[in-house]
Motif scaffolding. Structure first.
Motif, PDB file in Angstrom:
ATOM      1  N   ALA A 130       0.860  -1.189   0.000  1.00 10.93           N
ATOM      2  CA  ALA A 130       0.000   0.000   0.000  1.00 10.93           C
ATOM      3  C   ALA A 130       0.892   1.235   0.000  1.00 10.93           C
ATOM      4  O   ALA A 130       1.825   1.343   0.806  1.00 10.93           O
ATOM      5  N   VAL A 131       0.610   2.148  -0.922  1.00 13.17           N
ATOM      6  CA  VAL A 131       1.421   3.357  -1.082  1.00 13.17           C
ATOM      7  C   VAL A 131       0.508   4.574  -0.958  1.00 13.17           C
ATOM      8  O   VAL A 131      -0.440   4.726  -1.733  1.00 13.17           O
ATOM      9  N   ALA A 132       0.794   5.417   0.031  1.00  9.25           N
ATOM     10  CA  ALA A 132      -0.007   6.623   0.248  1.00  9.25           C
ATOM     11  C   ALA A 132       0.577   7.788  -0.535  1.00  9.25           C
ATOM     12  O   ALA A 132       1.790   7.995  -0.572  1.00  9.25           O
ATOM     13  N   GLU A 133      -0.325   8.539  -1.149  1.00  5.66           N
ATOM     14  CA  GLU A 133       0.038   9.751  -1.876  1.00  5.66           C
ATOM     15  C   GLU A 133      -0.975  10.828  -1.508  1.00  5.66           C
ATOM     16  O   GLU A 133      -2.039  10.510  -0.943  1.00  5.66           O
ATOM     17  N   PRO A 134      -0.699  12.084  -1.802  1.00  2.00           N
ATOM     18  CA  PRO A 134      -1.664  13.144  -1.446  1.00  2.00           C
ATOM     19  C   PRO A 134      -3.056  12.877  -2.011  1.00  2.00           C
ATOM     20  O   PRO A 134      -4.063  13.245  -1.395  1.00  2.00           O
ATOM     21  N   ALA A 135      -3.154  12.213  -3.175  1.00  2.04           N
ATOM     22  CA  ALA A 135      -4.460  11.969  -3.789  1.00  2.04           C
ATOM     23  C   ALA A 135      -5.168  10.749  -3.224  1.00  2.04           C
ATOM     24  O   ALA A 135      -6.329  10.503  -3.560  1.00  2.04           O
ATOM     25  N   GLY A 136      -4.497   9.975  -2.384  1.00  6.22           N
ATOM     26  CA  GLY A 136      -5.103   8.768  -1.825  1.00  6.22           C
ATOM     27  C   GLY A 136      -4.096   7.641  -1.752  1.00  6.22           C
ATOM     28  O   GLY A 136      -2.899   7.842  -1.975  1.00  6.22           O
ATOM     29  N   THR A 137      -4.591   6.443  -1.439  1.00  3.59           N
ATOM     30  CA  THR A 137      -3.711   5.284  -1.297  1.00  3.59           C
ATOM     31  C   THR A 137      -3.968   4.295  -2.425  1.00  3.59           C
ATOM     32  O   THR A 137      -5.116   4.011  -2.768  1.00  3.59           O
ATOM     33  N   ARG A 138      -2.903   3.813  -3.030  1.00  3.15           N
ATOM     34  CA  ARG A 138      -3.018   2.792  -4.071  1.00  3.15           C
ATOM     35  C   ARG A 138      -2.320   1.537  -3.592  1.00  3.15           C
ATOM     36  O   ARG A 138      -1.441   1.582  -2.726  1.00  3.15           O
ATOM     37  N   GLU A 139      -2.724   0.411  -4.174  1.00  2.00           N
ATOM     38  CA  GLU A 139      -2.127  -0.874  -3.797  1.00  2.00           C
ATOM     39  C   GLU A 139      -1.643  -1.563  -5.058  1.00  2.00           C
ATOM     40  O   GLU A 139      -2.337  -1.576  -6.079  1.00  2.00           O
ATOM     41  N   LEU A 140      -0.464  -2.126  -4.999  1.00  5.72           N
ATOM     42  CA  LEU A 140       0.099  -2.792  -6.168  1.00  5.72           C
ATOM     43  C   LEU A 140       0.997  -3.949  -5.713  1.00  5.72           C
ATOM     44  O   LEU A 140       1.428  -3.996  -4.556  1.00  5.72           O
ATOM     45  N   PRO A 141       1.285  -4.897  -6.606  1.00  4.57           N
ATOM     46  CA  PRO A 141       2.162  -6.009  -6.225  1.00  4.57           C
ATOM     47  C   PRO A 141       3.549  -5.509  -5.828  1.00  4.57           C
ATOM     48  O   PRO A 141       4.077  -4.565  -6.450  1.00  4.57           O
ATOM     49  N   VAL A 142       4.143  -6.153  -4.839  1.00  6.22           N
ATOM     50  CA  VAL A 142       5.503  -5.793  -4.434  1.00  6.22           C
ATOM     51  C   VAL A 142       6.455  -5.925  -5.619  1.00  6.22           C
ATOM     52  O   VAL A 142       7.365  -5.102  -5.805  1.00  6.22           O
ATOM     53  N   ALA A 143       6.263  -6.951  -6.450  1.00  4.10           N
ATOM     54  CA  ALA A 143       7.148  -7.144  -7.608  1.00  4.10           C
ATOM     55  C   ALA A 143       7.132  -5.924  -8.516  1.00  4.10           C
ATOM     56  O   ALA A 143       8.181  -5.505  -9.028  1.00  4.10           O
ATOM     57  N   GLU A 144       5.953  -5.360  -8.717  1.00  2.00           N
ATOM     58  CA  GLU A 144       5.837  -4.174  -9.573  1.00  2.00           C
ATOM     59  C   GLU A 144       6.470  -2.960  -8.898  1.00  2.00           C
ATOM     60  O   GLU A 144       7.131  -2.142  -9.546  1.00  2.00           O
ATOM     61  N   PHE A 145       6.273  -2.834  -7.598  1.00  2.00           N
ATOM     62  CA  PHE A 145       6.809  -1.674  -6.871  1.00  2.00           C
ATOM     63  C   PHE A 145       8.335  -1.659  -6.899  1.00  2.00           C
ATOM     64  O   PHE A 145       8.953  -0.637  -7.197  1.00  2.00           O
ATOM     65  N   VAL A 146       8.963  -2.793  -6.575  1.00  2.00           N
ATOM     66  CA  VAL A 146      10.426  -2.797  -6.491  1.00  2.00           C
ATOM     67  C   VAL A 146      11.076  -2.723  -7.871  1.00  2.00           C
ATOM     68  O   VAL A 146      12.245  -2.363  -7.994  1.00  2.00           O
ATOM     69  N   ALA A 147      10.326  -3.049  -8.927  1.00  2.00           N
ATOM     70  CA  ALA A 147      10.887  -2.977 -10.276  1.00  2.00           C
ATOM     71  C   ALA A 147      11.021  -1.537 -10.752  1.00  2.00           C
ATOM     72  O   ALA A 147      11.791  -1.265 -11.680  1.00  2.00           O
ATOM     73  N   ALA A 148      10.283  -0.616 -10.120  1.00  2.00           N
ATOM     74  CA  ALA A 148      10.340   0.787 -10.536  1.00  2.00           C
ATOM     75  C   ALA A 148      11.698   1.378 -10.180  1.00  2.00           C
ATOM     76  O   ALA A 148      12.260   1.088  -9.124  1.00  2.00           O
ATOM     77  N   GLU A 149      12.216   2.209 -11.024  1.00  2.00           N
ATOM     78  CA  GLU A 149      13.533   2.811 -10.800  1.00  2.00           C
ATOM     79  C   GLU A 149      13.520   3.734  -9.580  1.00  2.00           C
ATOM     80  O   GLU A 149      14.448   3.736  -8.782  1.00  2.00           O
TER      81      GLU A 149
END
Length: 266
Positions: free
Chosen positions: A126-145
């Motif tokens: 779960a990743v919080a941002e000013p616009a709200g919280t989104r959820e994504l697979p850990v594999a996708e998150f760690v692949a981001a630069e």
């Protein structure tokens, strides 16, 4: 140069400080050495110590780990005993009392072994941002630069007994970085693999999912021949590097061996 460390007690303030340019620090086991080596920005840090992100909860078959929960907290939870080999393969006991679940998602080679395990478990972040919280697979998150937002927690379903496999090859048994790390979630039905997620560490810039390995094993029996074929397929998706622990050549040569040991136990 470090000018100020903020210690807010709510996420809204953390997000506001991040938006103004402050850099998040949790356990500091990666950030503080980086600051010592690079006496330059960031000038302000925002600590997650009091932000309410340090809990470890297991409810039914679902585990939820707060971003600021330490590896020692994970190790102490009896419901997460299957992760003991993972946690105990990371650094030393004093470091594990500081290092956090969220921080491990940002680790770069040859570190990040918990992230490898979380990918194999199909965990979601779960990743919080000013616009709200989104959820994504850990594999996708760690692949981001450069993943954006504030990691608040990681959730996954507890694996069935025997379904989770983990092996970390290192120079020393304890307190040593990865040469090759393999984690997998495997389901076999009627003698063939019906579901498999394989994750690797130490053989690329960050923890990664081994999709070619998975594709080679899906629908096949799990044995020395099929795992060797899967390892050959997986060589095309790894990118090991030389470092103080091993050469890229060595990591490439031993990858099939450790994949076999992780999946077959020998």
């Amino acid at each position: 140069m470090l000018t100020e460390v903020h210690v807010p007690d709510d996420m809204a303030t953390v997000l506001s400080l991040m938006a103004s340019g402050a850099t998040v620090v949790a356990g500091g086991t990666s950030m503080m050495p980086w600051l010592n080596d690079h006496a330059s920005p960031p000038t302000e840090l925002v600590s997650l110590r009091r932000a309410g992100l340090g809990t470890v909860r297991v409810s039914g078959t679902t585990a939820r780990l707060g971003a600021a929960a330490t590896l020692a907290q994970v190790e102490r939870d009896p419901a997460l005993g299957f992760l003991d080999p993972v946690v105990r393969s990371i650094a030393s006991v004093p470091v594990r009392t500081l290092a956090t679940v969220g921080g491990n998602l940002f680790a770069r080679r040859p570190h990040g072994d918990l992230a490898v395990a979380l990918i194999a478990l199909g965990a979601r972040v779960a990743v919080a941002e000013p616009a709200g919280t989104r959820e994504l697979p850990v594999a996708e998150f760690v692949a981001a630069e450069a993943p954006a937002g504030l990691v608040t927690d990681v959730a996954f379903e507890l694996p069935a007994p025997g379904a989770f496999r983990y092996l970390k090859a290192a120079r020393r048994r304890f307190n040593s970085a990865s040469l090759v790390t393999v984690a997998a979630g495997v389901t076999e039905t009627a003698g063939v693999v019906t579901r498999i997620v394989v994750a690797l560490g130490g053989v690329g810039p960050r923890a990664q999912r081994a999709r070619a390995v998975e594709a080679a094993l899906l629908g096949e029996p799990l044995n020395a021949e099929t795992v060797a074929a899967a390892a050959a397929a997986g060589l095309g998706e790894i990118a090991p590097a030389d470092d103080a622990y091993a050469s890229a050549w060595y990591r490439t040569r031993v990858f099939p061996v450790h994949l076999r040991r992780a999946l077959l136990g020998h």
